[in-house]
Motif scaffolding. Structure first.
Motif, PDB file in Angstrom:
ATOM      1  N   ASN A 106       0.968  -1.236  -0.132  1.00 33.21           N
ATOM      2  CA  ASN A 106      -0.074  -0.062  -0.023  1.00 33.21           C
ATOM      3  C   ASN A 106       0.974   1.072  -0.065  1.00 33.21           C
ATOM      4  OD1 ASN A 106      -2.428   1.583   0.174  1.00 33.21           O
ATOM      5  ND2 ASN A 106      -2.468   1.361   2.155  1.00 33.21           N
ATOM      6  N   GLY A 107       0.918   2.219  -1.064  1.00 33.94           N
ATOM      7  CA  GLY A 107       1.976   2.991  -1.217  1.00 33.94           C
ATOM      8  C   GLY A 107       3.317   2.831  -1.501  1.00 33.94           C
ATOM      9  N   LYS A 108       3.699   1.628  -1.551  1.00 35.09           N
ATOM     10  CA  LYS A 108       5.233   1.410  -1.767  1.00 35.09           C
ATOM     11  C   LYS A 108       5.272   0.951  -3.086  1.00 35.09           C
ATOM     12  CE  LYS A 108       6.383   0.488   3.089  1.00 35.09           C
ATOM     13  NZ  LYS A 108       6.850  -0.139   3.932  1.00 35.09           N
ATOM     14  N   TYR A 109       6.313   1.483  -3.948  1.00 34.36           N
ATOM     15  CA  TYR A 109       6.395   1.040  -5.345  1.00 34.36           C
ATOM     16  C   TYR A 109       7.867   0.435  -5.354  1.00 34.36           C
ATOM     17  CZ  TYR A 109       2.187   3.251  -6.557  1.00 34.36           C
ATOM     18  OH  TYR A 109       0.773   3.476  -6.682  1.00 34.36           O
ATOM     19  N   LEU A 110       8.043  -0.491  -6.367  1.00 31.96           N
ATOM     20  CA  LEU A 110       9.402  -0.899  -6.812  1.00 31.96           C
ATOM     21  C   LEU A 110       9.731  -0.774  -8.339  1.00 31.96           C
ATOM     22  CD1 LEU A 110      11.806  -2.902  -5.733  1.00 31.96           C
ATOM     23  CD2 LEU A 110      10.169  -4.797  -6.567  1.00 31.96           C
ATOM     24  N   LEU A 111      10.815  -0.459  -8.303  1.00 33.03           N
ATOM     25  CA  LEU A 111      11.338  -0.256  -9.999  1.00 33.03           C
ATOM     26  C   LEU A 111      11.197  -1.660 -10.462  1.00 33.03           C
ATOM     27  CD1 LEU A 111      12.621   1.437 -12.239  1.00 33.03           C
ATOM     28  CD2 LEU A 111      14.970   0.766 -11.256  1.00 33.03           C
ATOM     29  N   LYS A 112      10.466  -1.762 -11.765  1.00 31.81           N
ATOM     30  CA  LYS A 112      10.112  -2.988 -12.301  1.00 31.81           C
ATOM     31  C   LYS A 112      11.214  -2.882 -13.699  1.00 31.81           C
ATOM     32  CE  LYS A 112       7.570  -5.865 -11.595  1.00 31.81           C
ATOM     33  NZ  LYS A 112       8.205  -7.133 -10.722  1.00 31.81           N
ATOM     34  N   HIS A 113      11.266  -1.935 -14.416  1.00 33.10           N
ATOM     35  CA  HIS A 113      11.789  -1.657 -15.850  1.00 33.10           C
ATOM     36  C   HIS A 113      12.408  -0.624 -15.754  1.00 33.10           C
ATOM     37  CE1 HIS A 113       9.862  -5.539 -16.797  1.00 33.10           C
ATOM     38  NE2 HIS A 113       8.889  -4.859 -16.501  1.00 33.10           N
ATOM     39  N   LYS A 114      13.555  -0.545 -16.575  1.00 29.35           N
ATOM     40  CA  LYS A 114      14.221   0.937 -16.756  1.00 29.35           C
ATOM     41  C   LYS A 114      14.916   0.613 -18.369  1.00 29.35           C
ATOM     42  CE  LYS A 114      18.054   3.923 -15.715  1.00 29.35           C
ATOM     43  NZ  LYS A 114      19.175   4.071 -15.013  1.00 29.35           N
ATOM     44  N   LEU A 115      14.585   1.508 -19.056  1.00 33.89           N
ATOM     45  CA  LEU A 115      14.787   1.610 -20.634  1.00 33.89           C
ATOM     46  C   LEU A 115      15.085   2.895 -21.261  1.00 33.89           C
ATOM     47  CD1 LEU A 115      12.360   2.148 -22.937  1.00 33.89           C
ATOM     48  CD2 LEU A 115      11.642  -0.139 -21.982  1.00 33.89           C
ATOM     49  N   LYS A 116      15.830   2.918 -21.975  1.00 37.48           N
ATOM     50  CA  LYS A 116      16.117   4.158 -22.943  1.00 37.48           C
ATOM     51  C   LYS A 116      15.088   4.318 -23.988  1.00 37.48           C
ATOM     52  CE  LYS A 116      19.961   6.743 -25.015  1.00 37.48           C
ATOM     53  NZ  LYS A 116      21.314   6.696 -25.493  1.00 37.48           N
ATOM     54  N   LEU A 117      14.496   5.455 -24.255  1.00 38.44           N
ATOM     55  CA  LEU A 117      13.875   5.753 -25.232  1.00 38.44           C
ATOM     56  C   LEU A 117      14.145   6.148 -26.685  1.00 38.44           C
ATOM     57  CD1 LEU A 117      10.726   7.746 -23.726  1.00 38.44           C
ATOM     58  CD2 LEU A 117      10.146   5.545 -24.906  1.00 38.44           C
ATOM     59  N   VAL A 118      14.195   4.941 -27.487  1.00 42.29           N
ATOM     60  CA  VAL A 118      15.139   5.045 -28.764  1.00 42.29           C
ATOM     61  C   VAL A 118      13.999   4.609 -29.715  1.00 42.29           C
ATOM     62  CG1 VAL A 118      16.848   4.253 -30.213  1.00 42.29           C
ATOM     63  CG2 VAL A 118      17.002   4.817 -27.769  1.00 42.29           C
ATOM     64  N   PHE A 119      13.217   5.443 -30.404  1.00 37.06           N
ATOM     65  CA  PHE A 119      12.461   4.883 -31.498  1.00 37.06           C
ATOM     66  C   PHE A 119      12.896   4.514 -32.647  1.00 37.06           C
ATOM     67  CE2 PHE A 119      10.126   8.497 -29.421  1.00 37.06           C
ATOM     68  CZ  PHE A 119       9.267   7.766 -28.689  1.00 37.06           C
ATOM     69  N   TYR A 120      12.341   3.305 -33.066  1.00 35.72           N
ATOM     70  CA  TYR A 120      13.173   2.503 -34.201  1.00 35.72           C
ATOM     71  C   TYR A 120      13.217   3.116 -35.651  1.00 35.72           C
ATOM     72  CZ  TYR A 120      13.666  -1.581 -37.548  1.00 35.72           C
ATOM     73  OH  TYR A 120      14.094  -2.279 -38.526  1.00 35.72           O
ATOM     74  N   ASN A 121      14.187   3.234 -35.980  1.00 36.29           N
ATOM     75  CA  ASN A 121      14.514   4.051 -37.301  1.00 36.29           C
ATOM     76  C   ASN A 121      14.350   3.105 -38.423  1.00 36.29           C
ATOM     77  OD1 ASN A 121      15.459   5.588 -39.268  1.00 36.29           O
ATOM     78  ND2 ASN A 121      17.754   5.892 -38.173  1.00 36.29           N
ATOM     79  N   ASP A 122      13.522   3.294 -39.005  1.00 34.08           N
ATOM     80  CA  ASP A 122      13.130   2.309 -40.227  1.00 34.08           C
ATOM     81  C   ASP A 122      13.323   2.712 -41.633  1.00 34.08           C
ATOM     82  OD1 ASP A 122      12.569  -0.368 -41.141  1.00 34.08           O
ATOM     83  OD2 ASP A 122      10.321   0.090 -40.791  1.00 34.08           O
ATOM     84  N   THR A 123      13.861   3.989 -41.668  1.00 34.25           N
ATOM     85  CA  THR A 123      13.811   5.084 -42.891  1.00 34.25           C
ATOM     86  C   THR A 123      14.681   4.403 -44.178  1.00 34.25           C
ATOM     87  OG1 THR A 123      16.216   6.151 -42.131  1.00 34.25           O
ATOM     88  CG2 THR A 123      14.042   7.052 -41.457  1.00 34.25           C
ATOM     89  N   HIS A 124      15.288   3.146 -44.009  1.00 32.52           N
ATOM     90  CA  HIS A 124      15.817   2.771 -45.365  1.00 32.52           C
ATOM     91  C   HIS A 124      14.606   1.795 -46.223  1.00 32.52           C
ATOM     92  CE1 HIS A 124      16.022  -0.391 -42.310  1.00 32.52           C
ATOM     93  NE2 HIS A 124      16.000  -1.413 -43.437  1.00 32.52           N
ATOM     94  N   LYS A 125      13.481   1.439 -45.468  1.00 33.10           N
ATOM     95  CA  LYS A 125      12.403   1.099 -45.971  1.00 33.10           C
ATOM     96  C   LYS A 125      11.526   1.980 -46.915  1.00 33.10           C
ATOM     97  CE  LYS A 125      13.043  -2.901 -43.668  1.00 33.10           C
ATOM     98  NZ  LYS A 125      13.631  -4.083 -44.282  1.00 33.10           N
ATOM     99  N   ARG A 126      10.897   1.370 -47.904  1.00 29.92           N
ATOM    100  CA  ARG A 126       9.951   2.339 -48.960  1.00 29.92           C
ATOM    101  C   ARG A 126       8.692   2.742 -47.961  1.00 29.92           C
ATOM    102  NH1 ARG A 126       6.739   5.213 -50.003  1.00 29.92           N
ATOM    103  NH2 ARG A 126       5.564   5.287 -51.848  1.00 29.92           N
TER     104      ARG A 126
END
Length: 200
Positions: free
Chosen positions: A126-146
């Protein structure tokens, strides 16, 4: 022999006409894209520049359209990162086209986004939180596709693909929109969606 030459001539004229049609279509798409840009409609301009990239069309115009599209994608991503800053409280989940809602028995959790760092916290007491995940926001670069790159998609370590969007009410929607395999994103239509509200 005359018949063969006639066929070659007709084929040549047809190909020339088709090339002119493609060129005109490409010029029209570029014109619309620049109009959107002048009106500060960045997302619409990005889509329209993408439509101006046509196989077999003028390579110089294709290069121009791709360069413009890719630079606008970076602007859109930077704008989204700026909007994502802060603490987001989970307010529900849904699947496919089902509206996200919160189950009374489910655990509470929230996201903390600072710069390009995203941390998720889950309530363990109750009211206590635990860190579950950590990641870097890097959006997928797909610009070589049509096809249009997945502007707001993040590939997670488990190869699931999640799309980030801010809706018209200012809420954050994170949608499992596909899976990454064979060096590309494979879209899915019934992925889970998580809805978050900003903790002001």
């Amino acid at each position: 022999m005359r018949y063969i030459f006639s066929l070659i001539f007709i084929s040549f004229c047809f190909n020339l006409s088709a090339q002119e049609d493609v060129y005109q279509r490409q010029k029209k798409a570029l014109g619309k894209a620049f109009e959107c840009l002048e009106q500060q409609k960045i997302y619409a301009a990005t889509l329209t520049f993408n439509n101006a990239i046509i196989n077999g069309a003028d390579s110089t115009l294709n290069y121009l359209a791709q360069k413009k599209r890719d630079s606008l994608i970076q602007i859109l991503r930077s704008e989204l990162i700026a909007q994502l800053q802060g603490k987001w409280i989970w307010s529900g989940s849904g699947s496919g086209h089902i509206k996200p809602k919160k189950d009374d028995n489910s655990l509470n959790y929230y996201l903390l986004i600072k710069g390009d760092s995203l941390k998720s916290f889950e309530e363990v007491d109750n009211g206590k939180y635990l860190l579950k995940h950590k990641l870097k926001l890097v959006f997928y670069n797909d610009t070589h596709k049509r096809f249009l790159p997945s502007i707001y998609c993040q590939v997670y370590p488990d190869n699931t693909v999640w799309e980030y969007r801010i809706d018209e009410k200012g809420n954050l929607m994170i949608h499992h929109s596909g899976n990454f395999k064979e060096n590309r994103i494979w879209p899915i239509s019934d992925g889970v969606r998580h809805l978050y509200t900003k903790d002001e």
